[in-house]
Design a protein around this motif. Structure first.
Motif, PDB file in Angstrom:
ATOM      1  N   ASP A   1      -1.175  14.304  -2.349  1.00 40.03           N
ATOM      2  CA  ASP A   1      -0.932  12.871  -2.203  1.00 40.03           C
ATOM      3  C   ASP A   1       0.541  12.580  -1.952  1.00 40.03           C
ATOM      4  O   ASP A   1       0.889  11.693  -1.153  1.00 40.03           O
ATOM      5  CB  ASP A   1      -1.405  12.135  -3.449  1.00 40.03           C
ATOM      6  CG  ASP A   1      -2.898  12.295  -3.679  1.00 40.03           C
ATOM      7  OD1 ASP A   1      -3.630  12.507  -2.685  1.00 40.03           O
ATOM      8  OD2 ASP A   1      -3.330  12.220  -4.846  1.00 40.03           O
ATOM      9  N   THR A   2       1.414  13.330  -2.614  1.00 43.55           N
ATOM     10  CA  THR A   2       2.850  13.135  -2.400  1.00 43.55           C
ATOM     11  C   THR A   2       3.246  13.506  -0.984  1.00 43.55           C
ATOM     12  O   THR A   2       4.052  12.811  -0.339  1.00 43.55           O
ATOM     13  CB  THR A   2       3.638  13.965  -3.425  1.00 43.55           C
ATOM     14  OG1 THR A   2       3.243  13.602  -4.741  1.00 43.55           O
ATOM     15  CG2 THR A   2       5.127  13.738  -3.281  1.00 43.55           C
ATOM     16  N   LEU A   3       2.692  14.599  -0.478  1.00 43.71           N
ATOM     17  CA  LEU A   3       2.997  14.998   0.895  1.00 43.71           C
ATOM     18  C   LEU A   3       2.462  13.981   1.896  1.00 43.71           C
ATOM     19  O   LEU A   3       3.104  13.723   2.929  1.00 43.71           O
ATOM     20  CB  LEU A   3       2.415  16.380   1.172  1.00 43.71           C
ATOM     21  CG  LEU A   3       3.068  17.543   0.429  1.00 43.71           C
ATOM     22  CD1 LEU A   3       2.372  18.848   0.767  1.00 43.71           C
ATOM     23  CD2 LEU A   3       4.545  17.636   0.757  1.00 43.71           C
ATOM     24  N   ASP A   4       1.309  13.383   1.619  1.00 38.39           N
ATOM     25  CA  ASP A   4       0.800  12.320   2.498  1.00 38.39           C
ATOM     26  C   ASP A   4       1.752  11.132   2.523  1.00 38.39           C
ATOM     27  O   ASP A   4       2.039  10.570   3.593  1.00 38.39           O
ATOM     28  CB  ASP A   4      -0.581  11.875   2.025  1.00 38.39           C
ATOM     29  CG  ASP A   4      -1.669  12.872   2.398  1.00 38.39           C
ATOM     30  OD1 ASP A   4      -1.473  13.616   3.382  1.00 38.39           O
ATOM     31  OD2 ASP A   4      -2.691  12.924   1.703  1.00 38.39           O
ATOM     32  N   LEU A   5       2.247  10.740   1.368  1.00 37.63           N
ATOM     33  CA  LEU A   5       3.187   9.619   1.312  1.00 37.63           C
ATOM     34  C   LEU A   5       4.496   9.965   2.014  1.00 37.63           C
ATOM     35  O   LEU A   5       5.081   9.120   2.721  1.00 37.63           O
ATOM     36  CB  LEU A   5       3.444   9.233  -0.142  1.00 37.63           C
ATOM     37  CG  LEU A   5       4.369   8.031  -0.383  1.00 37.63           C
ATOM     38  CD1 LEU A   5       3.853   6.798   0.351  1.00 37.63           C
ATOM     39  CD2 LEU A   5       4.495   7.746  -1.881  1.00 37.63           C
ATOM     40  N   LEU A   6       4.964  11.190   1.856  1.00 40.71           N
ATOM     41  CA  LEU A   6       6.164  11.615   2.571  1.00 40.71           C
ATOM     42  C   LEU A   6       5.943  11.590   4.077  1.00 40.71           C
ATOM     43  O   LEU A   6       6.819  11.144   4.845  1.00 40.71           O
ATOM     44  CB  LEU A   6       6.565  13.022   2.123  1.00 40.71           C
ATOM     45  CG  LEU A   6       7.255  13.165   0.767  1.00 40.71           C
ATOM     46  CD1 LEU A   6       7.455  14.643   0.441  1.00 40.71           C
ATOM     47  CD2 LEU A   6       8.597  12.456   0.768  1.00 40.71           C
ATOM     48  N   ALA A   7       4.784  12.063   4.533  1.00 38.84           N
ATOM     49  CA  ALA A   7       4.488  12.077   5.963  1.00 38.84           C
ATOM     50  C   ALA A   7       4.432  10.660   6.528  1.00 38.84           C
ATOM     51  O   ALA A   7       4.976  10.376   7.604  1.00 38.84           O
ATOM     52  CB  ALA A   7       3.165  12.805   6.214  1.00 38.84           C
TER      53      ALA A   7
ATOM     54  N   SER B   1       5.925   8.007   5.332  1.00 36.05           N
ATOM     55  CA  SER B   1       7.276   7.437   5.315  1.00 36.05           C
ATOM     56  C   SER B   1       8.125   7.985   6.459  1.00 36.05           C
ATOM     57  O   SER B   1       8.865   7.241   7.116  1.00 36.05           O
ATOM     58  CB  SER B   1       7.944   7.733   3.962  1.00 36.05           C
ATOM     59  OG  SER B   1       7.181   7.200   2.892  1.00 36.05           O
ATOM     60  N   VAL B   2       8.019   9.297   6.710  1.00 38.40           N
ATOM     61  CA  VAL B   2       8.800   9.896   7.795  1.00 38.40           C
ATOM     62  C   VAL B   2       8.320   9.385   9.148  1.00 38.40           C
ATOM     63  O   VAL B   2       9.122   9.069  10.035  1.00 38.40           O
ATOM     64  CB  VAL B   2       8.721  11.434   7.704  1.00 38.40           C
ATOM     65  CG1 VAL B   2       9.304  12.076   8.953  1.00 38.40           C
ATOM     66  CG2 VAL B   2       9.463  11.930   6.471  1.00 38.40           C
TER      67      VAL B   2
ATOM     68  N   GLY C   1      15.311   9.210   2.494  1.00 38.97           N
ATOM     69  CA  GLY C   1      14.683   7.917   2.217  1.00 38.97           C
ATOM     70  C   GLY C   1      13.227   8.047   1.824  1.00 38.97           C
ATOM     71  O   GLY C   1      12.733   7.297   0.973  1.00 38.97           O
ATOM     72  N   ALA C   2      12.515   9.004   2.426  1.00 36.99           N
ATOM     73  CA  ALA C   2      11.125   9.236   2.049  1.00 36.99           C
ATOM     74  C   ALA C   2      11.025   9.739   0.606  1.00 36.99           C
ATOM     75  O   ALA C   2      10.133   9.324  -0.146  1.00 36.99           O
ATOM     76  CB  ALA C   2      10.486  10.236   3.008  1.00 36.99           C
ATOM     77  N   LEU C   3      11.945  10.616   0.217  1.00 28.49           N
ATOM     78  CA  LEU C   3      11.963  11.073  -1.176  1.00 28.49           C
ATOM     79  C   LEU C   3      12.231   9.916  -2.131  1.00 28.49           C
ATOM     80  O   LEU C   3      11.600   9.814  -3.199  1.00 28.49           O
ATOM     81  CB  LEU C   3      13.026  12.159  -1.360  1.00 28.49           C
ATOM     82  CG  LEU C   3      12.720  13.538  -0.799  1.00 28.49           C
ATOM     83  CD1 LEU C   3      13.885  14.484  -1.076  1.00 28.49           C
ATOM     84  CD2 LEU C   3      11.442  14.104  -1.379  1.00 28.49           C
ATOM     85  N   ALA C   4      13.167   9.039  -1.766  1.00 32.30           N
ATOM     86  CA  ALA C   4      13.449   7.880  -2.610  1.00 32.30           C
ATOM     87  C   ALA C   4      12.225   6.977  -2.727  1.00 32.30           C
ATOM     88  O   ALA C   4      11.922   6.439  -3.805  1.00 32.30           O
ATOM     89  CB  ALA C   4      14.638   7.106  -2.047  1.00 32.30           C
ATOM     90  N   LYS C   5      11.503   6.807  -1.624  1.00 28.43           N
ATOM     91  CA  LYS C   5      10.294   5.982  -1.656  1.00 28.43           C
ATOM     92  C   LYS C   5       9.224   6.598  -2.563  1.00 28.43           C
ATOM     93  O   LYS C   5       8.532   5.888  -3.303  1.00 28.43           O
ATOM     94  CB  LYS C   5       9.750   5.827  -0.241  1.00 28.43           C
ATOM     95  CG  LYS C   5       8.615   4.848  -0.097  1.00 28.43           C
ATOM     96  CD  LYS C   5       9.069   3.433  -0.380  1.00 28.43           C
ATOM     97  CE  LYS C   5      10.072   2.944   0.665  1.00 28.43           C
ATOM     98  NZ  LYS C   5      10.446   1.528   0.422  1.00 28.43           N
TER      99      LYS C   5
ATOM    100  N   LEU D   1       4.651  17.911   7.418  1.00 29.08           N
ATOM    101  CA  LEU D   1       4.174  17.384   6.141  1.00 29.08           C
ATOM    102  C   LEU D   1       2.669  17.157   6.166  1.00 29.08           C
ATOM    103  O   LEU D   1       1.979  17.364   5.154  1.00 29.08           O
ATOM    104  CB  LEU D   1       4.913  16.079   5.829  1.00 29.08           C
ATOM    105  CG  LEU D   1       6.399  16.232   5.487  1.00 29.08           C
ATOM    106  CD1 LEU D   1       7.072  14.868   5.408  1.00 29.08           C
ATOM    107  CD2 LEU D   1       6.584  16.986   4.183  1.00 29.08           C
ATOM    108  N   ARG D   2       2.128  16.722   7.315  1.00 28.70           N
ATOM    109  CA  ARG D   2       0.680  16.566   7.424  1.00 28.70           C
ATOM    110  C   ARG D   2      -0.034  17.897   7.243  1.00 28.70           C
ATOM    111  O   ARG D   2      -1.039  18.008   6.535  1.00 28.70           O
ATOM    112  CB  ARG D   2       0.330  15.967   8.790  1.00 28.70           C
ATOM    113  CG  ARG D   2       0.699  14.511   8.967  1.00 28.70           C
ATOM    114  CD  ARG D   2      -0.164  13.615   8.135  1.00 28.70           C
ATOM    115  NE  ARG D   2       0.120  12.214   8.420  1.00 28.70           N
ATOM    116  CZ  ARG D   2      -0.387  11.207   7.723  1.00 28.70           C
ATOM    117  NH1 ARG D   2      -1.178  11.460   6.691  1.00 28.70           N
ATOM    118  NH2 ARG D   2      -0.085   9.959   8.023  1.00 28.70           N
ATOM    119  N   VAL D   3       0.478  18.924   7.886  1.00 26.03           N
ATOM    120  CA  VAL D   3      -0.134  20.257   7.772  1.00 26.03           C
ATOM    121  C   VAL D   3      -0.044  20.769   6.334  1.00 26.03           C
ATOM    122  O   VAL D   3      -1.016  21.326   5.788  1.00 26.03           O
ATOM    123  CB  VAL D   3       0.533  21.227   8.753  1.00 26.03           C
ATOM    124  CG1 VAL D   3       0.039  22.649   8.521  1.00 26.03           C
ATOM    125  CG2 VAL D   3       0.261  20.804  10.191  1.00 26.03           C
TER     126      VAL D   3
END
Length: 300
Positions: free
Chosen positions: A160-166, A168-169, A177-181, A244-246
């Motif tokens: 789930d975290t990687l999905d949110l990072l993807a 955001s990017v 900024g994605a990490l901060a989000k 990040l999606r992969v």
């Protein structure tokens, strides 16, 4: 001796109940006192060092040094790494943890000797040795269990975290900024680790070094694959969103495979309590009357 131990436990329980009952009133008094003293400047006094600095801190350092001498394989650095992996580095220092191990071993020695003294000197000595070992090993087991559960929680939250990072990017944010989000909208051990990574990058640490430290703190294959892919993407100029999606899909597949593996192991784990607790009772119910009849027939 058992009466003394029982009275001591009762006194401790009464003290804890009293502390819990008076906690709200003490907090209100403390808040009123802070509000009354707000804005006042407290000048440094010429009094000597406090009791903690004079007695407690030297005692903690000496106890930690004694524990290190008893176990030469343990160092302050390895203890700090274990506490960091367990998420306890902000609550207790390595020196305090080593001193707690020594105090727990001493408490186990005294308690074991007190409980075993009623059975004679040999029993008291055996229980004292066992209590010392348990007191010395129990803190390490607690930290190891906490680190293992924290690692499992990180592996569970990673997809789930990687999905949110993807997302955001791909929306135009940079990796920082994605990490901060993520740290703003998620809670848990993984969010805490990513917040630590973000803080290290903000103080001047390179992204690759901060991520490699994350992989060292959380020794999980999923985290190592994530860190390796981000580092390679930075070096080769690959799109972070696709990577990040992969990685999210791969982490989700790993989590599903781990769940299926635990489900397949469940019947084997249930076999031992079944054999140990259910089969004897069943044999007693089924064969008990037959054995009693045979006994009566042979006796008659």
């Amino acid at each position: 001796m058992l009466l003394v131990v029982s009275l001591a436990c009762l006194a401790v329980a009464v003290y804890l109940v009293g502390e819990a009952a008076t906690l709200p009133s003490r907090q209100r008094v403390s808040s009123v006192r802070r509000a009354a003293n707000y804005g006042r400047i407290r000048l440094p006094s010429d009094a000597g060092p406090r009791f903690h600095e004079r007695v407690v801190a030297p005692l903690v350092r000496r106890t930690a040094a004694a524990v290190l001498r008893l176990n030469p394989k343990t160092t302050v650095e390895t203890t700090a790494a274990r506490l960091l992996a367990a998420g306890l580095s902000q609550r207790i220092s390595p020196t305090a943890f080593l001193a707690a191990k020594g105090a727990a071993a001493l408490a186990g020695l005294v308690l074991g000797f007190a409980l075993g003294s009623t059975g004679g000197a040999v029993g008291g000595l055996l229980l004292a040795v066992a209590g010392t070992g348990v007191g010395f090993i129990a803190p390490e087991l607690f930290v190891s269990t906490r680190a293992r559960s924290r690692r499992e929680a990180v592996k569970s939250d990673l997809p789930d975290t990687l999905d949110l990072l993807a997302v955001s990017v791909e929306a135009g944010l940079g990796f920082d900024g994605a990490l901060a989000k993520v740290t703003e909208h998620m809670d848990g051990p993984l969010a805490e680790e990513l917040a630590l990574v973000l803080g290290e990058m903000r103080v001047g640490e390179s992204r690759s070094e901060a991520l490699k430290k994350l992989a060292e703190r959380v020794p999980a294959p999923e985290v190592s694959a994530f860190v390796r892919s981000i580092v390679q993407a930075d070096q080769l100029g690959i799109s972070l969103g696709r990577i990040l999606r992969v990685q999210a899909a791969d982490a989700r597949l790993r989590r599903q495979a781990a769940a299926e593996e635990r489900a397949m192991k469940a019947p084997i784990k249930m076999l031992f309590p079944t054999v140990l607790f259910i089969f004897p009772a069943m044999f007693l119910v089924v064969l008990g009357p037959a054995v009693m009849n045979i006994g009566r027939a042979l006796g008659g």
